[in-house]
Scaffold this motif. Sequence first.
Motif, short mmCIF file in Angstrom:
data_model
loop_
_atom_site.label_atom_id
_atom_site.label_comp_id
_atom_site.label_asym_id
_atom_site.label_seq_id
_atom_site.Cartn_x
_atom_site.Cartn_y
_atom_site.Cartn_z
N GLN A 1 -4.96 0.81 5.77
CA GLN A 1 -6.00 0.58 4.78
C GLN A 1 -7.36 0.91 5.38
OE1 GLN A 1 -4.65 -3.49 3.75
NE2 GLN A 1 -5.25 -2.91 1.69
N SER A 2 -8.32 1.17 4.48
CA SER A 2 -9.67 1.44 4.94
C SER A 2 -10.60 0.36 4.41
CB SER A 2 -10.13 2.81 4.43
OG SER A 2 -11.49 2.99 4.72
N LYS B 1 -8.05 3.53 -3.90
CA LYS B 1 -9.32 3.76 -3.21
C LYS B 1 -9.62 5.25 -3.13
CE LYS B 1 -11.57 1.26 0.52
NZ LYS B 1 -12.41 0.52 -0.38
N ASP B 2 -10.84 5.61 -3.42
CA ASP B 2 -11.32 6.99 -3.27
C ASP B 2 -10.42 8.02 -3.97
OD1 ASP B 2 -13.05 5.65 -1.56
OD2 ASP B 2 -11.95 6.23 0.23
N ILE C 1 -13.82 0.48 4.69
CA ILE C 1 -15.12 1.04 4.32
C ILE C 1 -15.00 2.27 3.43
CG2 ILE C 1 -16.33 0.18 6.34
CD1 ILE C 1 -16.05 3.04 7.49
N GLY C 2 -13.80 2.75 3.19
CA GLY C 2 -13.64 3.98 2.42
C GLY C 2 -13.86 5.18 3.33
N GLY C 3 -13.39 6.33 2.87
CA GLY C 3 -13.60 7.54 3.65
C GLY C 3 -12.49 7.77 4.65
N PHE D 1 -22.65 2.70 8.51
CA PHE D 1 -22.24 1.33 8.79
C PHE D 1 -22.47 1.07 10.27
CE2 PHE D 1 -19.64 3.23 5.55
CZ PHE D 1 -19.54 2.28 4.54
N LEU E 1 -15.37 9.50 -2.83
CA LEU E 1 -15.50 8.36 -1.92
C LEU E 1 -16.13 7.17 -2.63
CD1 LEU E 1 -16.77 9.43 1.61
CD2 LEU E 1 -14.59 8.45 0.97
N ASN F 1 -20.26 8.25 7.21
CA ASN F 1 -19.41 9.05 6.32
C ASN F 1 -20.27 10.12 5.68
OD1 ASN F 1 -16.96 7.77 6.70
ND2 ASN F 1 -17.22 6.37 4.99
N LEU G 1 0.85 -1.19 0.00
CA LEU G 1 0.00 0.00 0.00
C LEU G 1 0.88 1.24 0.00
CD1 LEU G 1 -2.94 1.21 0.37
CD2 LEU G 1 -2.42 1.25 2.81
#
Lengths: 452, 245
Positions: free
Chosen positions: B109-110, A381-382, B112-114, B58, A387, B48, A312
Amino acid sequence: MREHGAHGAPYMDRFDVGLGAHGAPYSNLVGCAVRTALLALALITTHANAEEYSFDLSEIEKKTFEFSGYAEAKQEALTLRPDSVLSRINFPGREHLDRGTATLELAGVWNLPQAVFNLRTHSEIAHDQSDSVDLHRIQEGGLHWAPSHEFSLDLGKRVQRWGKGYAWNPVGFVERAKDPNDPQTSREGFVMAGAEWVKSLAGPLTTISVTTLVVPTHDDWNSDFGAPGHTNPAAKLYLLWHDTDIDVLWQGKGSRPARFGFDFSRNLGENLELHGEWARSLDQPRTEVDALGAVTQSSGDADSWLLGLRYLTETEVTWIAEYYRNGTGYSADQLEDFYRYADAALNAGGAAAIQAASLTRSGYGRANPGRDYAYLRASIKDPFDVLYLTPAISAIVNLDDGGFTLTPELAYTGITNLELRGRLVYTHGDHYSEFGEKPNRRRFEVYARWYF
Amino acid sequence: MKTLLTLLLGLLVLLSPPAFALDGDAILRQVDRNLEPESYEMYRKLINIEPDGRKKEFVLYSVKKGRDKVAALFLSPASEKGRATLRLGDNMWLYIPGVGKPVRITSLQSVIGGVFNNADILRLDYTEEYAVASAKEEGADYILELKAKTGAVAYDRLKMRVDRKTVLPRVIEASAASGMLIKTITFKNVKDFGGGIRRPATVETESPVFKGYKSVMLYSQLKRRSVPDEVFTQNWLSRLEELRK
């Protein structure tokens, strides 16, 4: 019952302070009107915000019966290679194919104090210019019984996922083959009975677990696992040792040759993970065809292995790179011999064409029948502050002949319970090479999946 | 007389207790225990919020045991239901039901995003991951400067503003090793959860990396609970629902 977040009282406090600061210059009447209007607005805003930040306890209530699933609509546009062997067998006379597929997957769970019954079904209907097909199957289902937190039993159709590789799993002994082009697709399980024991420990060996399985084959079930009439025992020993996941895996001789192997996975840093697998098949049968159509059957031990990493970057790009050595695969020359023979056999027609078609369903027809492969995937990602948007590109390269498949894709999950995805699968290779003989030159697909 | 007075004053200074030095480690330990018991279960809602006001929510169920074991299960939305994450010290795994096997993930890392990353969702005690570099008083607050103990921690430095009266955090600024501000975390709405647990029920996170975006975490049903160690294994990631009552 609702529990409200911070946007209730604290917002009112902040608003009141502001009004006090600005209230002095106004006349009493105007000030009163403005104050009243703003107070009303604040109350509305406060109410709206409180509603926004509510946490309804019904959302966390455990249900005895649960029902879920997804419905998916997919459209594909395929540009075929009319002169490739696999295209001539699967899509004779076609250059393009437009296919629409509707899929419905339903899942039900019955939660009991020490046991869980579950069932997941999969139904799909596909329609293209020449044909319509529908299929319905039980993806998985059965009983999970846990008399203690250390020990559990499973009986029914179950999905096992052995191995640490992303695109390939040489140690995936008791599962259906993974599609390296779409490794995360859910797959159908096999009917099996299993027992699992797990123990947590203090010290460098943090976890130890043992999983034992039997995957019996019968004319009516597990027929695609292999020849009927076998018990097919298998076992896995898992260790978390010095922060490293280690599996030692074994599958006894039965419908398939005996196999054993190991895998590992470890974080080398906060952003870097290393994984690998190694498997040996004993007396693995092998079919070879030369360019004249002479078929040779042999058997021998075969070693397959994989080494990969996941990285990453600071810019949120996830890289996955893997090298895969397929011990049961064919060299570029062997694949060329087969495709030359099959091409000539299809031209000749009759029994020769039938035999060629039959051989494509043997080892030559696997998703990746070659020996040496590289896999590379980059996903972000995003990006651009959007988002839930995930662009990605992945490549699978046959290192023996240089052919490859390239898959750029875009996924968006910003709408609750809706997943949108589009991707282009482009294959390139010389004539009579693995990717040059794939039936699709290009495949563009889009789907919308709604979860409920 | 003057000499005697000087001697008496000197004696008084010598005998008086030394000025009380702030014990930053003790304050941080107290912050940890005031936020959550060492072993607990709880529910959280993560929201979010995008600049145009759109939201995605979530709901998670979490269990933690001891200093370094924590697991979380997604209960909603339906697209995420059954996802589970596990943390054992610096090791983290993600389980996605359709994919079927836990994969190793990293703290940055995410899932769920955001704005939230895995470390925010599977947070350990601050004392587990950070050392107090400095502590001081500023008005009604303590200001703690924290430095990550290892490179595996998501944020290299934290500046924590702690309410002196309640010993609960009010604002945390999380920065990278370069000094760049990554997130500002604001604690609000202190609530009594019962069992002697009184802590902020709302945590808002904003990040200059995601301008205009905001994430909110709402806490509910936070209770002391000690589950068996075996729950914090890969084998249990698909079974966390069995813990819920």
